[in-house]
Design an enzyme around this catalytic site. Structure first.
Site, mmCIF file in Angstrom:
data_model
loop_
_atom_site.group_PDB
_atom_site.id
_atom_site.type_symbol
_atom_site.label_atom_id
_atom_site.label_comp_id
_atom_site.label_asym_id
_atom_site.label_seq_id
_atom_site.Cartn_x
_atom_site.Cartn_y
_atom_site.Cartn_z
ATOM 1 N N GLY A 143 0.815 -1.220 0.000
ATOM 2 C CA GLY A 143 0.000 0.000 0.000
ATOM 3 C C GLY A 143 0.844 1.264 0.000
ATOM 4 N N GLY A 144 2.084 1.155 -0.487
ATOM 5 C CA GLY A 144 2.946 2.331 -0.591
ATOM 6 C C GLY A 144 3.505 2.813 0.736
ATOM 7 N N LYS B 289 17.937 1.550 -5.648
ATOM 8 C CA LYS B 289 18.170 2.787 -6.380
ATOM 9 C C LYS B 289 16.800 3.430 -6.612
ATOM 10 C CE LYS B 289 20.574 5.389 -9.291
ATOM 11 N NZ LYS B 289 21.576 6.291 -8.727
ATOM 12 N N HIS C 31 5.417 2.131 -14.069
ATOM 13 C CA HIS C 31 5.089 0.892 -13.351
ATOM 14 C C HIS C 31 4.357 -0.007 -14.345
ATOM 15 C CE1 HIS C 31 3.370 -1.464 -9.807
ATOM 16 N NE2 HIS C 31 2.670 -1.883 -10.849
ATOM 17 N N GLU D 231 8.226 -6.355 -7.120
ATOM 18 C CA GLU D 231 7.526 -7.262 -6.195
ATOM 19 C C GLU D 231 6.524 -8.105 -6.947
ATOM 20 O OE1 GLU D 231 4.727 -6.024 -3.299
ATOM 21 O OE2 GLU D 231 3.872 -4.432 -4.521
ATOM 22 N N ASN E 236 2.600 -9.841 -6.474
ATOM 23 C CA ASN E 236 1.369 -9.958 -5.694
ATOM 24 C C ASN E 236 0.736 -11.312 -5.982
ATOM 25 O OD1 ASN E 236 1.428 -7.411 -4.416
ATOM 26 N ND2 ASN E 236 0.859 -6.470 -6.358
ATOM 27 N N ARG F 157 -2.153 -12.708 -5.658
ATOM 28 C CA ARG F 157 -3.624 -12.615 -5.524
ATOM 29 C C ARG F 157 -4.182 -11.904 -6.746
ATOM 30 N NH1 ARG F 157 -3.725 -7.212 -5.108
ATOM 31 N NH2 ARG F 157 -2.098 -6.219 -3.881
ATOM 32 N N VAL G 152 -6.729 -5.332 -7.957
ATOM 33 C CA VAL G 152 -7.846 -4.398 -8.186
ATOM 34 C C VAL G 152 -8.057 -4.197 -9.695
ATOM 35 C CG1 VAL G 152 -8.607 -2.000 -7.875
ATOM 36 C CG2 VAL G 152 -7.406 -3.176 -6.014
HETATM 37 P P1 ADP Z 1 3.898 -1.512 -2.293
HETATM 38 O O1 ADP Z 1 3.954 -2.983 -2.040
HETATM 39 O O2 ADP Z 1 3.839 -0.692 -1.046
HETATM 40 O O3 ADP Z 1 2.882 -1.145 -3.313
HETATM 41 P P2 ADP Z 1 6.015 -1.428 -4.334
HETATM 42 O O4 ADP Z 1 7.352 -2.005 -4.140
HETATM 43 O O5 ADP Z 1 5.056 -2.190 -5.206
HETATM 44 O O6 ADP Z 1 5.349 -1.150 -2.898
HETATM 45 O O7 ADP Z 1 6.139 0.034 -4.918
HETATM 46 C C1 ADP Z 1 5.016 0.886 -5.049
HETATM 47 C C2 ADP Z 1 5.364 2.054 -5.929
HETATM 48 O O8 ADP Z 1 6.459 2.809 -5.370
HETATM 49 C C3 ADP Z 1 5.828 1.672 -7.331
HETATM 50 O O9 ADP Z 1 4.762 1.440 -8.216
HETATM 51 C C4 ADP Z 1 6.609 2.920 -7.708
HETATM 52 O O10 ADP Z 1 5.744 3.965 -8.055
HETATM 53 C C5 ADP Z 1 7.294 3.295 -6.400
HETATM 54 N N1 ADP Z 1 8.631 2.668 -6.311
HETATM 55 C C6 ADP Z 1 8.938 1.460 -5.778
HETATM 56 N N2 ADP Z 1 10.256 1.190 -5.902
HETATM 57 C C7 ADP Z 1 10.815 2.256 -6.527
HETATM 58 C C8 ADP Z 1 12.150 2.600 -6.963
HETATM 59 N N3 ADP Z 1 13.177 1.783 -6.739
HETATM 60 N N4 ADP Z 1 12.333 3.790 -7.588
HETATM 61 C C9 ADP Z 1 11.288 4.648 -7.802
HETATM 62 N N5 ADP Z 1 10.020 4.381 -7.418
HETATM 63 C C10 ADP Z 1 9.768 3.205 -6.799
#
Ligand code: ADP
Length: 445
Positions: A164-165, A201, A208, A287, A289, A291, A294
């Protein structure tokens, strides 16, 4: 095939799963909190069981109450939807231990992918490219400094258990590192009860891009192409497209081949999504998911597939019955997530919906549990509808979304419909020229 499925969720996704069950001739059991007694997912189910008070931790996350509801109604399978218990390996185990089928992957795969550090290690060992970063968990500030120097600033500190960010902090220079490291750790500890963090990084202009996978128990794995989910606010998706305006069919095929080969080797089964960042022509895994997502409907529209039906079929032991060559892509689909939020401040706006009129017509789909007179409770996620359109081209899909948004009437509460109208009118969106950072600049937060 199953006779009766308990749906351990609420709102639009509970309805979505009920619809698939009904078409398969499977009876449904809804569970609900006291706040949801008159909700649409309860009204439309064959049976329903109240599992606790409004707070999610006492109801939709109440494993004992959900398992009891499944036993007393004689359900033979449980579909978790997304959120709540959908990525809880312990829950998947308990469902199976009670003689029912968990509609999803094995508990072992849920745990492997639920920890982003083990997920990245597994994917790297299977030949999937990663975002450069630390080799596993970063235990202290000193190690964090060394990693950041090696991969070069800016860097992102991320929670291993994140979702969830949350639990994510950017450090743009050595001066920011201590605060970002401690901040990410503290947020991870309070949000997930696990303060393990790692470093990546921080990419400055990625998109995405995620890939929808489906696998059966016989080693058959196919992908249904990519979704572009770059329109985000606070790392949360706001609007998604299938396919991505930035990816060619050849790139899709190459990414699909790498991902399906990896999951075949892993022995993965059921639905899953691999998430990547895409920048300068390169994909890097972030990552997985384990499941339903949405945003699965946009894939359903372009591939003409019912992903929930497929999840149920493979969980019941059926073979996919088709191969990658049978999966075809037609036209373009867009999904707007409509939230019960102020479209400018993004403050949640729970309350009574006084009037409701859903758009319709060719190529328009609404996944929502709203109705006139419904009270949007303050206890849960603010997403109240998904408006999905499908058209032969991206330009036609944007025109269709524009007119569908204009037809959509939700009175009594504020929603994010006006924000989506603005996005449809934005030249950068129309050109498909955006990264994960674009929307935050556009909305000014
Ligand atoms: P969550 O599981 O909380 O959703 P994520 O790892 O899927 O976390 O990342 C969510 C969002 O965060 C990504 O879609 C992207 O927008 C941003 N993000 C994640 N990793 C990076 C990265 N290394 N550099 C820039 N943005 C990132």
């Amino acid at each position: 095939m199953f006779r009766k499925i308990l749906i351990a969720n609420r709102g639009e996704i509970a309805l979505r799963i009920q619809r698939a069950c009904r078409e398969l001739g499977i009876a449904t059991v809804a569970v609900h909190s006291t706040a949801d007694a008159t909700a649409m997912h309860v009204r439309l189910a064959d049976e329903s069981v109240c599992i606790g008070p409004p707070a999610a931790k006492d109801s939709y996350l109440n494993v004992a109450a959900i398992l009891s509801a499944a036993s007393i109604t004689g359900a033979d399978a449980v579909h978790p939807g997304y959120g709540f218990l959908s990525e809880n390996a312990g829950f998947a185990d308990m469902v199976e231990a009670h003689g029912m089928t968990f509609i999803g992957p094995t508990a072992a795969h849920i745990s492997m992918m639920g920890d982003k550090i083990t997920a990245k290690a597994a994917m790297a060992s299977l030949g999937v490219p990663l975002v450069p970063g630390s080799d596993g968990a970063v235990p202290d500030l000193e190690t964090a400094r060394a990693v950041a120097e090696a991969i070069m600033y800016p860097v992102l500190i991320k929670a291993a258990a994140g979702g969830g960010g949350r639990g994510m902090r950017v450090a743009r220079s050595p001066a920011d590192l201590e605060e970002a490291f401690t901040g990410a750790r503290n947020e991870a500890r309070s949000a997930f009860g696990n303060d393990s963090v790692y470093i990546e990084k921080y990419l400055d202009k990625p998109r995405h891009i995620e890939l929808q996978i489906l696998a059966d128990s016989f080693g058959n794995v196919v992908h249904f192409g990519e979704r572009d989910c770059s329109l985000q606010r606070r790392h949360q998706k706001v609007l998604e497209e299938a396919g991505s305006p930035a990816i060619s069919p050849e790139q899709r095929d190459a990414l699909g081949a790498t991902a399906t080969a990896a999951l075949r080797q892993l022995g993965y089964r059921n639905a899953g999504t691999l998430e990547f960042l895409y920048q300068d022509g390169q994909f890097a895994f972030i990552e997985m998911n384990t499941r339903l997502q949405v945003e699965h409907p946009i894939t359903e529209m372009v591939c003409d597939v019912d992903l929930v039906r497929e999840q149920i079929r493979v969980a019941a032991g059926a073979e996919l019955g088709y191969t990658q060559e049978d999966v075809t892509f037609s036209g373009h689909a867009i999904e707007c997530r409509i939230n019960a939020e102020d479209p400018v401040t993004f403050m949640p706006t729970p309350g009574r919906v006084t009037e409701y009129h859903a758009p319709g017509g060719l190529g328009v789909r609404i996944d929502s549990a709203l109705y006139a007179g419904y009270f949007v409770p303050p206890h849960y996620d603010s997403m109240v509808a998904k408006l999905i359109v499908h058209a032969p081209t991206r330009a036609a899909a944007i025109a269709r979304m524009r007119r569908a948004l204009d037809e959509f009437a939700v009175e009594g509460i504020k929603t994010t419909i006006p924000l989506h109208r603005r996005i449809m009118d934005a030249p950068a969106f129309q050109a498909g020229d955006y990264t994960i950072h674009w929307l935050e600049g556009f909305v000014g937060t």
